[in-house]
Write a protein that holds these residues in place. Structure first.
Motif, mmCIF file in Angstrom:
data_model
loop_
_atom_site.group_PDB
_atom_site.id
_atom_site.type_symbol
_atom_site.label_atom_id
_atom_site.label_comp_id
_atom_site.label_asym_id
_atom_site.label_seq_id
_atom_site.Cartn_x
_atom_site.Cartn_y
_atom_site.Cartn_z
ATOM 1 N N GLN A 45 0.856 -1.193 0.000
ATOM 2 C CA GLN A 45 0.000 0.000 0.000
ATOM 3 C C GLN A 45 0.890 1.240 0.000
ATOM 4 O OE1 GLN A 45 -2.638 0.840 3.372
ATOM 5 N NE2 GLN A 45 -4.185 1.572 1.923
ATOM 6 N N GLU A 59 3.806 0.133 2.476
ATOM 7 C CA GLU A 59 3.738 -0.849 3.564
ATOM 8 C C GLU A 59 3.429 -2.214 2.952
ATOM 9 O OE1 GLU A 59 0.845 -0.058 6.643
ATOM 10 O OE2 GLU A 59 1.354 -1.899 7.729
ATOM 11 N N VAL A 62 0.517 -8.714 4.423
ATOM 12 C CA VAL A 62 0.418 -10.120 4.003
ATOM 13 C C VAL A 62 -1.017 -10.535 3.693
ATOM 14 C CG1 VAL A 62 0.189 -11.064 6.345
ATOM 15 C CG2 VAL A 62 1.290 -12.447 4.567
ATOM 16 N N ARG A 63 -1.156 -11.469 2.756
ATOM 17 C CA ARG A 63 -2.440 -12.092 2.436
ATOM 18 C C ARG A 63 -2.208 -13.596 2.377
ATOM 19 N NH1 ARG A 63 -3.520 -7.776 3.614
ATOM 20 N NH2 ARG A 63 -4.559 -6.114 2.480
ATOM 21 N N PRO A 73 -5.281 -10.625 6.780
ATOM 22 C CA PRO A 73 -4.497 -10.917 7.982
ATOM 23 C C PRO A 73 -5.297 -10.730 9.269
ATOM 24 C CG PRO A 73 -3.751 -8.885 6.934
ATOM 25 C CD PRO A 73 -4.700 -9.535 5.991
ATOM 26 N N ASP A 90 6.098 -13.825 9.299
ATOM 27 C CA ASP A 90 6.823 -12.564 9.094
ATOM 28 C C ASP A 90 8.153 -12.792 8.381
ATOM 29 O OD1 ASP A 90 4.822 -11.097 10.175
ATOM 30 O OD2 ASP A 90 5.872 -10.539 12.009
ATOM 31 N N ASN A 117 5.516 -4.911 8.980
ATOM 32 C CA ASN A 117 4.894 -5.068 10.300
ATOM 33 C C ASN A 117 5.653 -6.120 11.084
ATOM 34 O OD1 ASN A 117 2.267 -3.419 10.292
ATOM 35 N ND2 ASN A 117 2.257 -4.468 8.311
ATOM 36 N N ASP A 179 2.797 1.742 15.253
ATOM 37 C CA ASP A 179 1.560 1.490 14.508
ATOM 38 C C ASP A 179 0.344 1.619 15.423
ATOM 39 O OD1 ASP A 179 -0.005 0.764 12.349
ATOM 40 O OD2 ASP A 179 0.948 -1.182 12.052
ATOM 41 N N ASP A 180 -0.802 1.927 14.829
ATOM 42 C CA ASP A 180 -2.066 2.020 15.580
ATOM 43 C C ASP A 180 -1.940 2.966 16.758
ATOM 44 O OD1 ASP A 180 -2.760 0.084 13.778
ATOM 45 O OD2 ASP A 180 -2.784 -1.560 15.207
ATOM 46 N N GLN A 203 -6.353 4.414 12.376
ATOM 47 C CA GLN A 203 -7.449 4.779 11.478
ATOM 48 C C GLN A 203 -8.769 5.039 12.206
ATOM 49 O OE1 GLN A 203 -6.979 1.158 8.912
ATOM 50 N NE2 GLN A 203 -9.163 0.980 9.200
ATOM 51 N N GLU A 236 -3.254 6.711 8.955
ATOM 52 C CA GLU A 236 -3.685 5.528 8.195
ATOM 53 C C GLU A 236 -5.196 5.537 7.999
ATOM 54 O OE1 GLU A 236 -2.140 2.099 10.335
ATOM 55 O OE2 GLU A 236 -3.694 2.243 11.856
ATOM 56 N N GLY A 237 -5.642 4.865 6.962
ATOM 57 C CA GLY A 237 -7.077 4.776 6.715
ATOM 58 C C GLY A 237 -7.681 6.049 6.141
ATOM 59 N N GLU A 239 -9.440 8.071 3.530
ATOM 60 C CA GLU A 239 -10.278 7.681 2.388
ATOM 61 C C GLU A 239 -10.822 8.875 1.599
ATOM 62 O OE1 GLU A 239 -13.322 5.026 3.788
ATOM 63 O OE2 GLU A 239 -11.883 3.478 4.395
ATOM 64 N N TYR A 258 -7.187 4.337 1.283
ATOM 65 C CA TYR A 258 -7.878 4.094 0.017
ATOM 66 C C TYR A 258 -7.968 5.348 -0.840
ATOM 67 C CZ TYR A 258 -9.469 -0.219 2.368
ATOM 68 O OH TYR A 258 -9.539 -1.414 3.037
ATOM 69 N N PRO A 263 -4.289 -1.672 -0.581
ATOM 70 C CA PRO A 263 -3.112 -2.534 -0.735
ATOM 71 C C PRO A 263 -3.273 -3.324 -2.047
ATOM 72 C CG PRO A 263 -4.048 -2.748 1.483
ATOM 73 C CD PRO A 263 -5.043 -1.992 0.657
HETATM 74 P P1 C2E Z 1 -2.039 -2.263 10.082
HETATM 75 O O1 C2E Z 1 -0.567 -2.484 9.999
HETATM 76 O O2 C2E Z 1 -2.522 -1.187 10.977
HETATM 77 O O3 C2E Z 1 -2.496 -2.046 8.575
HETATM 78 C C1 C2E Z 1 -3.529 -1.206 8.192
HETATM 79 C C2 C2E Z 1 -4.763 -1.962 7.788
HETATM 80 O O4 C2E Z 1 -5.737 -1.024 7.347
HETATM 81 C C3 C2E Z 1 -4.575 -2.915 6.617
HETATM 82 O O5 C2E Z 1 -5.426 -4.019 6.835
HETATM 83 C C4 C2E Z 1 -5.038 -2.098 5.425
HETATM 84 O O6 C2E Z 1 -5.487 -2.894 4.346
HETATM 85 C C5 C2E Z 1 -6.183 -1.339 6.041
HETATM 86 N N1 C2E Z 1 -6.418 -0.073 5.342
HETATM 87 C C6 C2E Z 1 -5.525 0.682 4.674
HETATM 88 N N2 C2E Z 1 -6.084 1.799 4.184
HETATM 89 C C7 C2E Z 1 -7.386 1.762 4.548
HETATM 90 C C8 C2E Z 1 -8.493 2.661 4.337
HETATM 91 O O7 C2E Z 1 -8.397 3.705 3.717
HETATM 92 N N3 C2E Z 1 -9.686 2.293 4.870
HETATM 93 C C9 C2E Z 1 -9.843 1.137 5.584
HETATM 94 N N4 C2E Z 1 -11.026 0.869 6.067
HETATM 95 N N5 C2E Z 1 -8.811 0.272 5.799
HETATM 96 C C10 C2E Z 1 -7.608 0.578 5.288
HETATM 97 P P2 C2E Z 1 -4.962 -5.499 6.565
HETATM 98 O O8 C2E Z 1 -4.111 -5.540 5.331
HETATM 99 O O9 C2E Z 1 -6.165 -6.350 6.628
HETATM 100 O O10 C2E Z 1 -4.019 -5.788 7.799
HETATM 101 C C11 C2E Z 1 -4.536 -5.838 9.104
HETATM 102 C C12 C2E Z 1 -3.446 -5.892 10.128
HETATM 103 O O11 C2E Z 1 -2.750 -7.141 10.083
HETATM 104 C C13 C2E Z 1 -2.360 -4.828 9.956
HETATM 105 O O12 C2E Z 1 -2.795 -3.621 10.514
HETATM 106 C C14 C2E Z 1 -1.209 -5.453 10.707
HETATM 107 O O13 C2E Z 1 -1.286 -5.178 12.085
HETATM 108 C C15 C2E Z 1 -1.418 -6.930 10.484
HETATM 109 N N6 C2E Z 1 -0.487 -7.406 9.440
HETATM 110 C C16 C2E Z 1 -0.606 -7.333 8.106
HETATM 111 N N7 C2E Z 1 0.449 -7.893 7.492
HETATM 112 C C17 C2E Z 1 1.284 -8.333 8.477
HETATM 113 C C18 C2E Z 1 2.559 -9.002 8.498
HETATM 114 O O14 C2E Z 1 3.185 -9.311 7.467
HETATM 115 N N8 C2E Z 1 3.074 -9.284 9.735
HETATM 116 C C19 C2E Z 1 2.434 -8.943 10.897
HETATM 117 N N9 C2E Z 1 3.031 -9.257 12.054
HETATM 118 N N10 C2E Z 1 1.259 -8.324 10.902
HETATM 119 C C20 C2E Z 1 0.689 -8.013 9.718
#
Ligand code: C2E
Ligand code: MG
Ligand code: MG
Ligand code: MG
Length: 278
Positions: A45, A59, A62-63, A73, A90, A117, A179-180, A203, A236-237, A239, A258, A263
Motif C-alpha cells: 500500500q 507498507e 500479508v495475504r 491478515p 513474518d 509489520n 503502529d495504531d 485509522q 492511516e485509513g 479515504e 484508500y 493494498p
Molecule cells: P495495520 O498495519 O494497521 O495495517 C492497516 C490496515 O488497514 C490494513 O489491513 C489495510 O489494508 C487497512 N487499510 C488501509 N487503508 C485503509 C483505508 O483507507 N480504509 C480502511 N477501512 N482500511 C484501510 P490489513 O491488510 O487487513 O491488515 C490488518 C493488520 O494485520 C495490519 O494492521 C497489521 O497489524 C497486520 N499485518 C498485516 N500484514 C502483516 C505481516 O506481514 N506481519 C504482521 N506481524 N502483521 C501483519
C-alpha cells in the motif's frame, strides 16, 4: 428442573467451546501447512508524502492465498500470534518484500521506503536480529529505506530486552514506526525511552475527521505531540479529500489509505509507482 436446565446449558456451552477449540486447531494446522507450502502473498500500500506530494514509500501487508481465496491478515494474524507461527509468517513476508523491493530499487523505480509489520514476539529471541542482518547483507539493502512497524499495544508488554533490541535495530539505520498509535495508552515518558521515528495515527481516529470534534482534537494533539518529540506522523485509513485536507492543514506529513490506493499486488504497485512518480 433448574438443575437439569443447568446441566443442559453446561453441555451446550461445552459443545460450543469444543467446537471453537477444534475450529482454532484446524486453522492452526492449516496455517502450518500454509507456511510449508508458502501460500502467502505480499500486497503493498503506497504511503504518500503530502508536503512534497511524492511517493514516500509503501507498507507490505500479508495475504493468505487459501485455495484461490485471499484471506485478510485480520483473520489469521491473531491466531498466528497466539501460536507463535507469526514468526515464520513474518519471515516469509520479509523475504518476499525485501527481494521485491530490492528489484524495484535496482530497476530505478524510486520506491522510497519499505515498511514491514513486526510482531514484538520476534524480539523474545535473538534470532530475529541476526536474520535481519543476514537479509540486509544478502540484498545489500540500504537500511535507511527500511522501516519496521510495531503496534503500540504490543509494545506495552515491553521488557528490557525488547527496548534493547529496538535500539539495536535502530542502530542499524532502520526506522521504527509506532503502529495504531492512540489505541495503547502510552505515555510521553514511555515514548522517550524508545527509539521511535514515526507515529502512525490509528485509522479509528481518522475515520470521522473533520466532522467529529473529539476525534479532530485527538488527531491534532497527536500531531502536535509528535512534533514536540521530533517525530514524524503518518495517518492511516485516509479515504476522503476532506480527511486529507484536515491532516495537511494540521501538519501531518504523510498519509496512507484508500484515497490513494488499497493494498495492491506487486504488479499493480509497479504501475502505481510509474504513474505517481511521473
Ligand atoms: P495495520 O498495519 O494497521 O495495517 C492497516 C490496515 O488497514 C490494513 O489491513 C489495510 O489494508 C487497512 N487499510 C488501509 N487503508 C485503509 C483505508 O483507507 N480504509 C480502511 N477501512 N482500511 C484501510 P490489513 O491488510 O487487513 O491488515 C490488518 C493488520 O494485520 C495490519 O494492521 C497489521 O497489524 C497486520 N499485518 C498485516 N500484514 C502483516 C505481516 O506481514 N506481519 C504482521 N506481524 N502483521 C501483519
Ligand atoms: Mg502496519
Ligand atoms: Mg495501523
Ligand atoms: Mg491497524
Amino acid at each position: 428442573r433448574a438443575k437439569e436446565k443447568g446441566r443442559n446449558n453446561f453441555q451446550y456451552y461445552s459443545a460450543v467451546l469444543t467446537k471453537q477449540a477444534s475450529e482454532r486447531l484446524k486453522i492452526q494446522v492449516s496455517l502450518l501447512q500454509a507456511i510449508e507450502n508458502k501460500e502467502f502473498v505480499v500486497y503493498y500500500q503506497p504511503q504518500i508524502d503530502i508536503v512534497q506530494n511524492k511517493l514516500l514509500g509503501m507498507e507490505a501487508l500479508v495475504r493468505w492465498k487459501k485455495e484461490g481465496e485471499m484471506i485478510s491478515p485480520a483473520e489469521f494474524i491473531p491466531l498466528a500470534e497466539e501460536s507463535g507461527l507469526i514468526v515464520e509468517i513474518d519471515r516469509l513476508v520479509m523475504d518476499m518484500a525485501i527481494a521485491q523491493f530490492s528489484q524495484w530499487c535496482k530497476a530505478g523505480l524510486e520506491p522510497g521506503t519499505l515498511s514491514l509489520n513486526l510482531a514484538v514476539k520476534h524480539l523474545e529471541s535473538d534470532f530475529f536480529i541476526s536474520m535481519l542482518r543476514k537479509k540486509i547483507k544478502k540484498y545489500n539493502f540500504d537500511t535507511k529505506r527500511l522501516e519496521l512497524e510495531v503496534t503500540e499495544s504490543d509494545l506495552m508488554k515491553d521488557t528490557q530486552k525488547v527496548i534493547r533490541d529496538l535500539h539495536a535495530i535502530h542502530a542499524l539505520g532502520i526506522h521504527i514506526a509506532l503502529d495504531d498509535f492512540g489505541t495503547g495508552y502510552s505515555s510521553l515518558s514511555y515514548l522517550k525511552k524508545l527509539p521511535i521515528d514515526k507515529l502512525k495515527i490509528d485509522q479509528s481516529f481518522v475515520r470521522d475527521i473533520p466532522d467529529d470534534e473529539e476525534d479532530s482534537a485527538i488527531v491534532k494533539a497527536i500531531i502536535a505531540m509528535a512534533k514536540s518529540l521530533g517525530l514524524t506522523t503518518i495517518a492511516e485509513g485516509v479515504e476522503t479529500q476532506s480527511q486529507r485536507e484536515f491532516l495537511y492543514a494540521n501538519g501531518c506529513e504523510s498519509i496512507q489509505g484508500y484515497f490513494y490506493s488499497k493494498p495492491i499486488p506487486a504488479k499493480e504497485m509497479e504501475a502505481f509507482m510509474k504513474s505517481f512518480n511521473a
